[in-house]
Design a protein around this motif. Structure first.
Motif, PDB file in Angstrom:
ATOM      1  N   UNK A 144      28.489  19.231  42.279  1.00 16.78           N
ATOM      2  CA  UNK A 144      29.798  18.697  41.902  1.00 16.78           C
ATOM      3  C   UNK A 144      30.098  17.431  42.697  1.00 16.78           C
ATOM      4  N   UNK A 145      29.793  17.451  44.007  1.00 18.26           N
ATOM      5  CA  UNK A 145      30.017  16.267  44.848  1.00 18.26           C
ATOM      6  C   UNK A 145      29.145  15.101  44.392  1.00 18.26           C
ATOM      7  N   UNK A 146      27.896  15.389  44.020  1.00 19.69           N
ATOM      8  CA  UNK A 146      26.990  14.334  43.572  1.00 19.69           C
ATOM      9  C   UNK A 146      27.480  13.712  42.265  1.00 19.69           C
ATOM     10  N   UNK A 147      27.964  14.551  41.340  1.00 22.03           N
ATOM     11  CA  UNK A 147      28.493  14.045  40.068  1.00 22.03           C
ATOM     12  C   UNK A 147      29.747  13.195  40.311  1.00 22.03           C
ATOM     13  N   UNK A 148      30.611  13.649  41.217  1.00 21.86           N
ATOM     14  CA  UNK A 148      31.818  12.874  41.530  1.00 21.86           C
ATOM     15  C   UNK A 148      31.449  11.514  42.112  1.00 21.86           C
ATOM     16  N   UNK A 149      30.405  11.461  42.922  1.00 21.62           N
ATOM     17  CA  UNK A 149      29.963  10.183  43.487  1.00 21.62           C
ATOM     18  C   UNK A 149      29.458   9.254  42.385  1.00 21.62           C
TER      19      UNK A 149
END
Length: 251
Positions: free
Chosen positions: A62-67
């Motif tokens: 989720x953090x990678x997609x948000x980045x």
């Protein structure tokens, strides 16, 4: 604080409570986070540890997609569309003092008596946290239905705390692709940014369906689906509807 950091009038963040609440100050470093009560079998504990690893991997994804979302190149410059609120209101006016605007596109055709129940549920969620969201960005709900019909439904639903705007006479839904070729409406979320040099830029739009036709495109924005996923039965075939009461009960 610069203009690009959010609201021009964003209040300073006060974190004194982190050092004042007994619920926090009485923590003992090294105490394990809770995952099971006494009496849990070793089989359960092993499975729960494996699940925790998967949950942390999901968090990282989720953090990678948000980045990736934050790293999108500058989007298209949009016209300052004229919408309907308290009289005519331009898209730029929805920003207020903020640099960013989040819009939920409510699936509410002008000929329908009520919006899509799924959309109603999503807006219930946004409305519930609107006071928090508007600390960082402007928030609005835009529908193709005329403003009088939209507001009448919003009053019955209890949406007095979120801005409702009609795109009944506007090309905004068509330009963003949230209106189909025959006038069908798509449920979606859009983000816009205010650019001092060029006006309003489109940042992001995601429908409830992905481009391949699969669903759950914006499910992470509704707490209902996240809670259902915690249940042993999961989501099953449950769907919301507009007929049950949404006002909180009083004990």
């Amino acid at each position: 604080m610069t203009d690009t950091e959010g609201s021009l009038a964003e209040p300073s963040i006060n974190t004194d409570w982190m050092h004042q609440l007994k619920s926090i100050t009485l923590h003992v470093e090294g105490d394990p986070p809770p995952m099971w009560p006494d009496g849990a079998s070793e089989e359960y504990r092993a499975a729960r540890r494996k699940l925790a690893e998967a949950e942390m991997a999901l968090r990282d994804q989720v953090e990678a997609v948000a980045a990736l979302r934050r790293a999108l190149p500058a989007g298209a410059v949009l016209p300052d569309f004229v919408l309907t609120g308290d009289g005519s209101v331009r898209l730029s006016e929805l920003f207020g003092e903020h640099r960013e605007l989040v819009v939920y596109h409510l699936m509410f055709h002008p000929d329908d008596a009520e919006p899509c129940p799924m959309c109603s549920m999503w807006v219930d969620g946004f409305h519930g946290v609107a006071k928090h969201l508007t600390q960082r960005a402007a928030v609005a709900v835009i529908a193709k239905a005329p403003i009088d019909k939209l507001r009448e439904y919003g009053e019955r639903r209890g949406w007095q705390g979120i801005r409702l705007v009609s795109a009944h006479d506007s090309d905004l839904p068509r330009v963003l692709g949230v209106e189909g070729s025959r006038g069908g409406q798509f449920p979606a979320v859009s983000v816009f940014a205010r650019d001092d040099d060029e006006g309003i830029r489109h940042v992001y739009t995601q429908s409830a369906d992905f481009g391949d036709g699969s669903g759950r495109g914006i499910d992470l924005l509704s707490p209902v689906w996240q809670v259902w996923d915690l249940l042993p039965r999961g989501r099953e075939d449950w769907h919301p509807h507009n007929s049950y009461a949404v006002s909180p009960s009083r004990a």
